[in-house]
Write a protein that holds these residues in place. Structure first.
Motif, PDB file in Angstrom:
ATOM      1  N   PRO A   1       1.613   3.564   4.398  1.00 34.91           N
ATOM      2  CA  PRO A   1       0.224   3.491   4.849  1.00 34.91           C
ATOM      3  C   PRO A   1       0.010   4.019   6.265  1.00 34.91           C
ATOM      4  N   ASP A   2       1.094   4.126   7.036  1.00 37.16           N
ATOM      5  CA  ASP A   2       0.980   4.608   8.412  1.00 37.16           C
ATOM      6  C   ASP A   2       1.537   6.021   8.571  1.00 37.16           C
ATOM      7  N   GLY A   3       1.533   6.774   7.474  1.00 38.62           N
ATOM      8  CA  GLY A   3       1.997   8.153   7.522  1.00 38.62           C
ATOM      9  C   GLY A   3       3.483   8.340   7.271  1.00 38.62           C
ATOM     10  N   GLU A   4       4.193   7.274   6.930  1.00 38.13           N
ATOM     11  CA  GLU A   4       5.620   7.392   6.645  1.00 38.13           C
ATOM     12  C   GLU A   4       5.828   8.267   5.410  1.00 38.13           C
ATOM     13  N   VAL A   5       6.870   9.088   5.459  1.00 40.99           N
ATOM     14  CA  VAL A   5       7.230   9.937   4.331  1.00 40.99           C
ATOM     15  C   VAL A   5       8.734   9.762   4.102  1.00 40.99           C
TER      16      VAL A   5
ATOM     17  N   PRO B   1       0.797  -1.229   0.000  1.00 42.02           N
ATOM     18  CA  PRO B   1       0.000   0.000   0.000  1.00 42.02           C
ATOM     19  C   PRO B   1       0.835   1.288   0.000  1.00 42.02           C
ATOM     20  N   TRP B   2       2.153   1.192  -0.125  1.00 44.23           N
ATOM     21  CA  TRP B   2       2.958   2.398  -0.287  1.00 44.23           C
ATOM     22  C   TRP B   2       2.623   3.036  -1.628  1.00 44.23           C
ATOM     23  N   ARG B   3       2.931   4.321  -1.767  1.00 47.18           N
ATOM     24  CA  ARG B   3       2.753   4.990  -3.040  1.00 47.18           C
ATOM     25  C   ARG B   3       3.890   5.987  -3.232  1.00 47.18           C
TER      26      ARG B   3
END
Length: 145
Positions: free
Chosen positions: A56-60, A33-35
């Motif tokens: 998916p958990d707000g990682e940037v 689910p990463w983009r």
């Protein structure tokens, strides 16, 4: 050379795979689910390439580097050892993405070359094979549609 690599046969013409590979990176570059979002691409040797990956958990995860090679329709090569301002940065790898005709379709190969065995093993432990294979599967699904 400390290289990790994956290869995938894609049942689509090389020009179609190439077009999706370079113009639709937001759709296949990260395993779901990463983009990914392309920020900037100056598609030439020495040109800047920047994108941001979102988890998916707000990682940037911003990624900055330069192109070492851009061979239209065949391959592109990037590194994170130097950013677009030609400033040294913490090198991790040289990435090589390429396509070539194979039978009725395309052989897609993606490789990561590392400065040391240690960083190669670190990349492998991070899930290189699973992650880069998932990206190849996503690219294939787009090209074969």
């Amino acid at each position: 050379m400390h290289e990790l690599s994956i290869s995938r046969y894609i049942a689509a013409a090389p020009d179609k795979v190439w077009d999706i590979m370079v113009n639709r990176q937001n759709e296949w570059w990260c395993p779901a689910p990463w983009r990914a979002e392309v920020v900037h691409q100056d598609r030439r040797p020495g040109g800047a390439c920047e994108m941001t990956m979102f988890g998916p958990d707000g990682e940037v995860m911003p990624m900055r580097g330069i192109y070492l090679a851009w061979d239209e329709g065949r391959r592109f090569v990037t590194t994170d050892a130097v950013n677009g301002d030609l400033e040294p940065s913490g090198p991790f790898m040289v990435g090589i993405w390429q396509v070539e005709a194979e039978g009725e379709g395309t052989r897609y190969t993606a490789s990561a070359r590392h400065w040391s065995a240690e960083t190669m093993k670190q990349h492998e432990a991070m899930g290189f094979t699973t992650g880069w294979s998932a990206c190849a599967d996503q690219l294939a699904a787009l090209a074969e549609a």
